[in-house]
Design a protein around this motif. Structure first.
Motif, PDB file in Angstrom:
ATOM      1  N   TRP A  70       0.840  -1.200   0.000  1.00 43.23           N
ATOM      2  CA  TRP A  70       0.000   0.000   0.000  1.00 43.23           C
ATOM      3  C   TRP A  70       0.877   1.252   0.000  1.00 43.23           C
ATOM      4  O   TRP A  70       0.589   2.223  -0.711  1.00 43.23           O
ATOM      5  N   GLN A  71       1.969   1.231   0.793  1.00 45.60           N
ATOM      6  CA  GLN A  71       2.868   2.389   0.827  1.00 45.60           C
ATOM      7  C   GLN A  71       3.590   2.559  -0.500  1.00 45.60           C
ATOM      8  O   GLN A  71       3.869   3.687  -0.914  1.00 45.60           O
ATOM      9  N   THR A 123       2.314   1.876  -3.445  1.00 42.37           N
ATOM     10  CA  THR A 123       1.348   2.510  -4.360  1.00 42.37           C
ATOM     11  C   THR A 123       1.173   3.985  -4.021  1.00 42.37           C
ATOM     12  O   THR A 123       1.022   4.811  -4.926  1.00 42.37           O
ATOM     13  N   ARG A 124       1.187   4.329  -2.741  1.00 39.19           N
ATOM     14  CA  ARG A 124       1.090   5.744  -2.371  1.00 39.19           C
ATOM     15  C   ARG A 124       2.323   6.508  -2.815  1.00 39.19           C
ATOM     16  O   ARG A 124       2.249   7.655  -3.229  1.00 39.19           O
ATOM     17  N   ALA A 160       4.163   5.791  -5.372  1.00 36.02           N
ATOM     18  CA  ALA A 160       4.102   5.929  -6.829  1.00 36.02           C
ATOM     19  C   ALA A 160       3.173   7.072  -7.233  1.00 36.02           C
ATOM     20  O   ALA A 160       3.337   7.654  -8.317  1.00 36.02           O
ATOM     21  N   GLU A 161       2.224   7.417  -6.373  1.00 36.75           N
ATOM     22  CA  GLU A 161       1.310   8.518  -6.659  1.00 36.75           C
ATOM     23  C   GLU A 161       1.920   9.884  -6.346  1.00 36.75           C
ATOM     24  O   GLU A 161       1.282  10.901  -6.566  1.00 36.75           O
ATOM     25  N   GLY A 162       3.144   9.880  -5.764  1.00 38.66           N
ATOM     26  CA  GLY A 162       3.811  11.148  -5.508  1.00 38.66           C
ATOM     27  C   GLY A 162       4.057  11.461  -4.053  1.00 38.66           C
ATOM     28  O   GLY A 162       4.610  12.509  -3.744  1.00 38.66           O
ATOM     29  N   ASN A 163       3.669  10.623  -3.143  1.00 41.12           N
ATOM     30  CA  ASN A 163       3.898  10.859  -1.725  1.00 41.12           C
ATOM     31  C   ASN A 163       5.301  10.353  -1.383  1.00 41.12           C
ATOM     32  O   ASN A 163       5.523   9.164  -1.197  1.00 41.12           O
ATOM     33  N   SER A 168       6.146   8.095   1.740  1.00 40.22           N
ATOM     34  CA  SER A 168       5.751   6.695   1.707  1.00 40.22           C
ATOM     35  C   SER A 168       6.870   5.758   1.279  1.00 40.22           C
ATOM     36  O   SER A 168       6.802   4.564   1.535  1.00 40.22           O
TER      37      SER A 168
END
Length: 162
Positions: free
Chosen positions: A52-53, A55-56, A58-61, A64
């Motif tokens: 989950w971290q 994927t977060r 990869a979204e720009g966070n 994470s």
């Protein structure tokens, strides 16, 4: 030919039947089944949180990325502790196996071994006597004052008669 002791672990074997897994029944008690289930649930959960971290991240966070590394480390720690406890239980089982009976000529039975971990013992501490034997006058007066305050809980320090 006996196995090489440097590369072969015999903790789960019994002395009577080398090459078997006779000691493994100890790991199928209700308490151990609960430990096995808890280990699997924690490892799957920690790896899921790690994914989950990822994927977060990869979204720009950017924060994470650190957590994406941390959760698998937690899962590895759970596996390490579980494996260590399994090995400890199997080795303890081997140590508890009865040894051959001593001969009658060997003498009396040895005393029971002391436990590895003992309960702490509480000891009442008594103030040590002074080394010189002579009491300090101010210390005696102060101790008398403290004992008077203790005997008179409602009194103020100014009420001290001494």
């Amino acid at each position: 030919m006996p196995p090489n002791p440097a590369t072969y672990d015999t903790a789960s074997e019994s002395p009577a039947n080398p090459g078997t897994l006779d000691g493994m029944e100890r790991l199928w008690t209700p308490a151990w089944i609960a430990r096995h289930v808890a280990m699997v649930v924690l490892v799957v959960g920690f790896l899921g949180l790690g994914w989950w971290q990822v994927t977060r991240a990869a979204e720009g966070n950017a924060l994470s990325f650190g957590y994406a590394i941390e959760w698998p480390v937690f899962a590895g720690f759970v596996v390490f502790v579980w494996w260590r406890e399994v090995r400890h239980t199997l080795r303890r089982r081997r140590a508890e196996d009865p040894s051959p009976a001593p001969s009658a000529a060997a003498g009396p039975e040895p005393a029971a071994a002391t436990p590895a971990v003992r309960r702490p013992v509480r000891v009442n501490r008594v103030p040590a006597a002074s080394a010189s034997g002579a009491e300090d006058g101010e210390l005696v007066d102060y101790n008398r004052y403290l004992s008077w305050l203790n005997a008179n809980p409602g009194a103020r320090p100014g009420d001290y008669p001494g």
